[in-house]
Scaffold this motif. Structure first.
Motif, mmCIF file in Angstrom:
data_model
loop_
_atom_site.group_PDB
_atom_site.id
_atom_site.type_symbol
_atom_site.label_atom_id
_atom_site.label_comp_id
_atom_site.label_asym_id
_atom_site.label_seq_id
_atom_site.Cartn_x
_atom_site.Cartn_y
_atom_site.Cartn_z
ATOM 1 N N PHE A 117 8.933 23.540 39.772
ATOM 2 C CA PHE A 117 9.641 24.130 40.215
ATOM 3 C C PHE A 117 8.800 24.277 41.886
ATOM 4 N N GLU A 118 7.722 24.345 42.202
ATOM 5 C CA GLU A 118 7.562 24.296 43.629
ATOM 6 C C GLU A 118 6.926 23.032 43.735
ATOM 7 N N VAL A 119 7.008 21.653 43.161
ATOM 8 C CA VAL A 119 6.993 20.460 43.346
ATOM 9 C C VAL A 119 8.333 20.063 43.748
ATOM 10 N N THR A 120 9.206 20.430 42.630
ATOM 11 C CA THR A 120 10.581 19.561 42.941
ATOM 12 C C THR A 120 11.222 20.745 44.278
ATOM 13 N N ILE A 121 11.119 22.119 45.043
ATOM 14 C CA ILE A 121 11.782 22.381 45.623
ATOM 15 C C ILE A 121 10.935 21.756 47.297
ATOM 16 N N ARG A 122 9.906 21.978 46.998
ATOM 17 C CA ARG A 122 8.719 21.447 48.197
ATOM 18 C C ARG A 122 8.891 20.268 48.538
ATOM 19 N N LEU A 123 8.265 19.248 47.994
ATOM 20 C CA LEU A 123 8.385 17.998 47.222
ATOM 21 C C LEU A 123 9.537 17.646 47.752
ATOM 22 N N ASP A 245 15.759 34.860 42.091
ATOM 23 C CA ASP A 245 16.212 34.673 43.395
ATOM 24 C C ASP A 245 17.399 34.028 43.529
ATOM 25 N N SER A 246 16.835 32.265 43.735
ATOM 26 C CA SER A 246 17.132 31.028 44.105
ATOM 27 C C SER A 246 18.002 30.866 42.974
ATOM 28 N N TYR A 247 18.182 30.977 41.788
ATOM 29 C CA TYR A 247 19.536 31.352 40.627
ATOM 30 C C TYR A 247 20.676 31.230 40.927
ATOM 31 N N ALA A 305 10.200 41.321 51.034
ATOM 32 C CA ALA A 305 10.387 40.214 51.251
ATOM 33 C C ALA A 305 10.926 38.756 50.776
ATOM 34 N N LEU A 306 11.036 38.887 49.973
ATOM 35 C CA LEU A 306 11.988 37.773 48.810
ATOM 36 C C LEU A 306 13.502 38.058 48.994
ATOM 37 N N ASP A 307 13.614 39.538 48.439
ATOM 38 C CA ASP A 307 15.158 40.051 48.248
ATOM 39 C C ASP A 307 15.338 39.713 49.821
ATOM 40 N N LEU A 358 3.949 35.212 55.503
ATOM 41 C CA LEU A 358 4.253 34.662 56.538
ATOM 42 C C LEU A 358 6.355 33.730 56.019
ATOM 43 N N ARG A 359 6.802 34.960 54.901
ATOM 44 C CA ARG A 359 7.771 34.336 54.457
ATOM 45 C C ARG A 359 9.158 34.186 55.267
ATOM 46 N N PRO A 360 9.864 33.513 55.155
ATOM 47 C CA PRO A 360 11.337 33.061 55.501
ATOM 48 C C PRO A 360 12.150 33.873 55.270
ATOM 49 N N GLU A 361 11.875 34.839 54.468
ATOM 50 C CA GLU A 361 13.587 34.934 53.736
ATOM 51 C C GLU A 361 14.501 35.514 55.184
ATOM 52 N N ILE A 362 13.525 36.270 55.710
ATOM 53 C CA ILE A 362 14.496 37.037 56.386
ATOM 54 C C ILE A 362 14.863 37.071 57.584
ATOM 55 N N SER A 416 2.365 25.929 53.179
ATOM 56 C CA SER A 416 4.069 24.676 53.559
ATOM 57 C C SER A 416 5.030 25.855 53.587
ATOM 58 N N PHE A 417 5.371 26.734 53.150
ATOM 59 C CA PHE A 417 7.398 27.241 53.833
ATOM 60 C C PHE A 417 7.082 27.573 55.261
ATOM 61 N N VAL A 418 6.018 27.838 55.472
ATOM 62 C CA VAL A 418 6.231 28.556 56.983
ATOM 63 C C VAL A 418 5.593 27.925 57.231
ATOM 64 N N ALA A 420 7.479 24.544 56.734
ATOM 65 C CA ALA A 420 9.201 23.867 56.342
ATOM 66 C C ALA A 420 10.353 25.138 56.355
ATOM 67 N N GLU A 421 10.190 26.606 56.685
ATOM 68 C CA GLU A 421 11.152 27.549 56.549
ATOM 69 C C GLU A 421 11.019 28.449 57.598
ATOM 70 N N THR A 422 10.043 29.307 57.871
ATOM 71 C CA THR A 422 10.067 30.312 58.813
ATOM 72 C C THR A 422 10.240 29.678 59.859
ATOM 73 N N ASN A 444 18.157 23.479 51.228
ATOM 74 C CA ASN A 444 17.865 23.685 49.247
ATOM 75 C C ASN A 444 17.378 25.178 50.009
ATOM 76 N N THR A 445 16.434 25.628 48.701
ATOM 77 C CA THR A 445 15.864 27.147 48.535
ATOM 78 C C THR A 445 14.091 27.089 49.468
ATOM 79 N N GLU A 446 13.950 25.794 49.936
ATOM 80 C CA GLU A 446 12.532 25.490 50.789
ATOM 81 C C GLU A 446 12.761 25.378 52.290
ATOM 82 N N ALA A 447 14.464 25.346 52.857
ATOM 83 C CA ALA A 447 14.886 25.068 53.994
ATOM 84 C C ALA A 447 15.587 23.488 54.396
HETATM 85 C C1 DMJ Z 1 9.515 29.591 49.593
HETATM 86 O O1 DMJ Z 1 8.962 28.778 48.255
HETATM 87 C C2 DMJ Z 1 11.053 29.382 48.606
HETATM 88 O O2 DMJ Z 1 11.497 29.634 49.899
HETATM 89 C C3 DMJ Z 1 11.619 29.914 47.753
HETATM 90 O O3 DMJ Z 1 12.198 29.708 47.100
HETATM 91 C C4 DMJ Z 1 10.957 31.338 47.156
HETATM 92 N N1 DMJ Z 1 9.437 31.622 48.124
HETATM 93 C C5 DMJ Z 1 8.869 30.702 49.084
HETATM 94 C C6 DMJ Z 1 9.195 31.328 50.432
HETATM 95 O O4 DMJ Z 1 9.059 32.657 50.549
#
Ligand code: DMJ
Length: 454
Positions: A117-123, A245-247, A305-307, A358-362, A416-418, A420-422, A444-447
């Motif tokens: 999962f992590e390698v797919t969304i990030r890499l 969530d991302s499902y 934060a994730l929700d 440092l999550r991006p969702e909000i 790394s998502f800071v 990529a996303e935040t 994608n879910t990693e922005a």
């Molecule tokens: C990120 O890797 C992705 O946004 C994932 O969907 C959920 N967790 C982190 C960010 O919080």
């Protein structure tokens, strides 16, 4: 007669408001550009610290100014995840250095078990979006090599992916997983199929998504744990938080990106159940909590934060009313301590998990809502969040998460998502719309933005 006067007065005040807004607009745009420039400067600071203290490694530890590799050897998580942000911000020299590092040093021929999962969304996600932005074929070749090495995850009796795969041997392990891990693959694998012409990636990831959906309860909910060998649920807790969530995000986005009607139908069959059993109105606020997938019984009044991504997804799917309502709750959660906690009990307003990663969702949801409504309120929200983010998380060696949002004690972590996303969502919220044409991409879910087929 008084009615007539009232109507004339209303008309005059409307004209005045329109004229005022017309005058304010250039000022608002100028201010937004200043905030975008600040975001870019702070992003660059974080990136420079990565270059200085962790170059070539997966991640920077911003307090100890050391490097961290997820699996003992580097897969260049941060450079791959950050590359499209560097490109979008026109940090050309930095983007060039990151790209050269990736094409010269990144190899997936490694005897390590990685989390699919992590390698797919990030890499995979990062390589594909950067390929689409640059046309550099070497990035697509790396993505294709990675995709082929990940494929064995789907060799389970159910077609649901195992959690880990060995990149060299193709051996898999850990059969107990969750919907986020089984269902957050199709945007990346599908894009890989589109770009390489090889349908196998789309087929395998689509099957995993469908197999997850097929196992929903009679109420239409999915649980938090599932065994890929037996296909049985191991945990019936249902929610929109981490692990699920991302499902949901991918059901809707795969319809938008690929025009896959089956994905749209799965979303249409799922969203009423979410709104019926998970949504919770309390004190006039909208939240989404936990319920048992089989009985619908409320199990927890927790949101975190994730929700907070869900407001953005609601907006993307056309439900602006719920999106706005939920975003207001997320912002309340943020303002409780001037930084959101990982988990909050929205009934008591007590913090359940005190950390902030440092999550991006909000921020992501704020960006979506600003895009769809044009309401300056969302930029004000974003600016408040950015000010708090800088105030509490800026560290000498980068940006640091918080161990505790109440004390603001920092954590030696900058995922790394800071980058990529935040930072990307903060930037896009304030940058001119032509920076990235929102309607031409699906994140994608990693922005990582993937181009929609015209
Ligand atoms: C990120 O890797 C992705 O946004 C994932 O969907 C959920 N967790 C982190 C960010 O919080």
């Amino acid at each position: 007669m008084p009615d007539r006067i009232a109507s004339i007065m209303l008309f005059i005040s409307l004209l005045a408001a329109i004229a005022m807004d017309g005058c304010n607009k250039p000022r608002q745009d100028e201010h937004a550009q200043q905030v975008a420039a600040r975001v870019r400067t702070e992003f660059l600071r974080a990136w420079n610290n990565y270059e200085r203290y962790a170059w070539g490694h997966d991640a920077l530890r911003p307090l100890s100014k050391t490097a961290h590799d997820w699996y003992g050897q580097s897969l260049l998580m941060t450079p791959v995840d950050a590359l499209d942000t560097l490109i979008l911000m026109h940090l050309d020299a930095e983007a060039e250095r990151a790209r050269s590092l990736i094409v010269s040093d990144l190899s997936f021929d490694r005897d390590i078990y990685v989390k699919n999962f992590e390698v797919t969304i990030r890499l995979l996600g990062g390589l594909l979006s950067s390929y689409e932005l640059t046309g550099d074929r070497r990035l697509l070749n790396l993505a294709e090599d990675l995709g082929n090495r990940l494929l064995p995850v789907f060799n389970s009796p159910s077609g649901l992916p195992y959690v880990y795969v060995n990149l060299r041997t193709g051996q898999t392990r850990n059969p107990v997983t969750n919907p986020a891990e089984t269902g957050t693959l199709l945007l990346e694998f599908g894009t890989l199929s589109k770009l390489t012409g090889n349908p196998v990636f789309y087929e395998k990831a689509k099957r995993a998504l469908v197999e997850t959906f097929k196992r929903r309860s009679p109420l239409g909910l999915v649980g938090e744990g599932i065994n890929v060998e037996t296909g049985a649920w191991t945990n019936s807790d249902s929610h929109i938080s981490g692990g699920i969530d991302s499902y949901y995000e991918y059901l809707w986005k795969c319809w938008l990106l690929f025009g896959d009607k089956n994905c749209r139908d799965m979303w249409n069959a799922s969203i009423p159940a979410i709104n019926k059993h998970l949504a919770d109105e309390i004190r006039g606020e909208l939240w989404y909590g936990h319920a048992d997938m089989q009985t619908g019984k409320r199990t927890k009044t927790e949101y975190g934060a994730l929700d907070a991504f869900f407001a953005g997804l609601l907006a993307l799917s056309g439900d602006l009313k719920r999106a706005r309502h939920l975003q207001a709750s997320s912002f309340n959660m943020w303002n409780l301590y001037g930084i959101e906690p990982e988990t909050l009990d929205y009934k008591t307003m007590q913090v359940v998990a005190r950390s902030y990663h440092l999550r991006p969702e909000i921020v992501e949801s704020t960006y979506y809502l600003y895009h769809y409504t044009g309401d300056p309120e969302y930029r004000r929200m974003g600016e408040k969040m950015f000010d708090d983010f800088v105030k509490y998380c800026r560290a000498e060696g980068g940006y640091a998460g918080l161990a505790d949002v109440t004390s603001k004690q920092q954590l030696d972590e900058m995922q790394s998502f800071v980058l990529a996303e935040t930072f990307k969502y903060f930037y896009l919220l304030f940058a001119p719309p032509e920076t990235l044409q929102f309607d031409r991409v699906i994140f994608n879910t990693e922005a990582h933005p993937f181009k929609r087929t015209p």
